[in-house]
Scaffold this motif. Structure first.
Motif, short mmCIF file in Angstrom:
data_model
loop_
_atom_site.label_atom_id
_atom_site.label_comp_id
_atom_site.label_asym_id
_atom_site.label_seq_id
_atom_site.Cartn_x
_atom_site.Cartn_y
_atom_site.Cartn_z
N SER A 113 0.82 -1.21 0.00
CA SER A 113 0.00 0.00 0.00
C SER A 113 0.86 1.26 0.00
CB SER A 113 -0.93 0.00 1.22
OG SER A 113 -0.22 0.20 2.42
N VAL A 114 2.11 1.12 0.39
CA VAL A 114 3.06 2.23 0.38
C VAL A 114 3.83 2.25 -0.95
CG1 VAL A 114 5.19 3.11 1.44
CG2 VAL A 114 3.30 2.30 2.88
N SER A 115 4.28 1.09 -1.38
CA SER A 115 5.08 0.96 -2.60
C SER A 115 4.49 -0.18 -3.44
CB SER A 115 6.53 0.66 -2.22
OG SER A 115 7.34 0.52 -3.36
N PRO A 116 3.51 0.12 -4.28
CA PRO A 116 2.75 -0.95 -4.94
C PRO A 116 3.57 -1.83 -5.88
CG PRO A 116 1.61 1.16 -5.09
CD PRO A 116 2.98 1.45 -4.58
N PHE A 117 4.60 -1.27 -6.48
CA PHE A 117 5.29 -1.98 -7.55
C PHE A 117 6.55 -2.70 -7.10
CE2 PHE A 117 3.13 1.72 -9.45
CZ PHE A 117 2.30 1.07 -10.34
N THR A 118 7.15 -2.25 -6.00
CA THR A 118 8.41 -2.84 -5.54
C THR A 118 8.45 -2.84 -4.03
OG1 THR A 118 9.59 -2.05 -7.52
CG2 THR A 118 10.93 -2.71 -5.63
N THR A 119 8.33 -4.01 -3.43
CA THR A 119 8.55 -4.19 -2.00
C THR A 119 9.66 -5.21 -1.81
OG1 THR A 119 6.99 -6.02 -1.73
CG2 THR A 119 6.10 -3.76 -1.51
#
Length: 401
Positions: free
Chosen positions: A51-57
């Protein structure tokens, strides 16, 4: 940056191809640092939360088998002069801060030896790439300073032509490279900084291949022969990549992948956008392998650089979906390892002697063009007013980098 339906493919699919052996990935281009600038005020907190970084966690990187990543230290071309240099250093700082904040998952890497050590430790080797020659502000000293900091490649242009090189998506001014542009290519070879020929005009591609003594990368492009988008690699350029020992890294940008999607954009983006999926990306992989061989193809997703990605490739955890598709088409595990990691590693290895010599010796090259480093120049800067999304409001449709 507007997050659209790339996230709908992310739910539950990062492990979608986990039944087969994980293929390591050395990805050519991820714009997390620019995302942090535009959306997070450079906060590095919460990067394991989609939810903070949708594409790269961090978990997505692990699920995707990402073993090494070129993090882009991109600066929008509306930022010029000394301001562009400052903004580039802010991007470099962001990457360094991300790596420092997640030491159990990431390891900073400058050399090929660093990459191997990080991989052996089960961490993502984190390198950097400068995405646009205008970011050196016509200074070889600035170029060298980026290289010392760990920027291992530079894309010679972004989407706009600048003072020494023509872009594929702008009006030409130099017939390819200017005289100073050729100096840049020579200096990059000398210091072991990889030439990235994504974004550049075909004239620059050919002139760089003529001049470079080391292998080149195309860090995030597709095949023009399948989809004639100006950001893709023409066949006559592709045919020269094996001779350089280079690698063409296929990207996931929808309008670069899909001819139908490109035509929809060109027609005004009316109605529902044509869907782009894993199979279309696999088509480009097949095309390039068949044309120039398995040793000259890699992956550069441009994740975080666009607000929509193909269904099934919607985040950094979904590379296994592409490998599963290619396996179904008859690709061997050896083929997949070359595509995913080995070919990109070979190019980095080819630059190792020049780069380590550069790091380990006094630099006696000419100090900078016009005698001063760009950061000391007066004037020429433009206020930092880049658009809120890297590629503008139509990024998901086809105006991507």
């Amino acid at each position: 940056m507007t997050v659209t339906d790339s996230t709908n493919a992310a739910a539950g699919s990062s492990a979608g191809a986990s039944s087969s052996a994980v293929i390591d990935v050395f990805d050519g281009h991820n714009d997390l640092a620019w995302f942090l600038r535009e959306e997070r005020d450079y906060s590095v907190d919460g990067l394991n939360d989609p939810s903070v970084s949708p594409f790269t966690t961090m978990d997505q990187l692990r699920a995707g088998g990402v073993a090494a990543q070129y993090w882009s230290v991109y600066v929008h071309s509306s930022i010029t002069g000394a301001d562009a240099v400052k903004a580039t250093w802010e991007q470099i700082d962001a990457v360094q801060r991300v790596v420092s904040a997640y030491p159990e998952r990431l390891a900073f890497a400058r050399t090929a030896a660093d990459v191997r050590a990080a991989r052996a430790a089960g961490k993502v080797a984190s390198l950097m790439g400068v995405e646009g020659g205008q970011q050196i502000d016509e200074s070889l000293a600035v170029l060298r300073s980026y290289a010392r900091a760990g920027a291992r490649y530079m894309t010679l242009t972004w989407s706009t032509t600048h003072s020494w090189a023509d872009s594929a998506t702008d009006e030409p001014q130099h017939g390819g490279l200017s005289g100073f542009g050729r100096e840049v290519v020579a200096e990059m070879n000398r210091i072991g900084m990889i030439l990235d020929l994504s974004h550049v005009a075909p004239s620059v591609m050919h002139q760089s291949l003529d001049q470079s003594t080391l292998p080149v990368l195309f860090t995030h492009s597709c095949a023009f022969g399948l989809n004639p988008h100006p950001r893709n690699i023409p066949d006559d350029v592709l045919d020269r990549v094996p001779g350089s020992g280079g690698v063409a890294m296929m990207t996931f940008v929808p309008s670069f992948v899909s001819n139908e999607r490109r035509e929809w954009v060109e027609a005004g983006e009316n109605g529902t956008a044509p869907e782009v999926g894993v199979a279309e990306v696999a088509d480009h992989c097949d095309y390039v392998r068949e044309r120039i061989g398995i040793d000259h193809i890699g992956l550069g997703g441009d994740i975080c650089g666009v607000d929509e990605l193909p269904t099934g490739l919607g985040d950094a955890g979904q590379y296994p979906n592409l490998f599963a598709e290619l396996t179904s088409r008859g690709w061997s595990q050896t083929d997949l390892r070359k595509l995913g990691f080995d070919n990109a590693m070979r190019v980095l290895d080819a630059h190792e002697d020049a780069y380590t010599a550069f790091l380990g010796s006094a630099d006696e090259a000419p100090s900078a063009r016009n005698g001063t480093a760009a950061s000391a120049k007066e004037g020429g800067g433009v206020a930092d007013t880049a658009s809120s999304a890297k590629y503008g409001p139509a990024a998901s449709a086809g105006v991507e980098s």
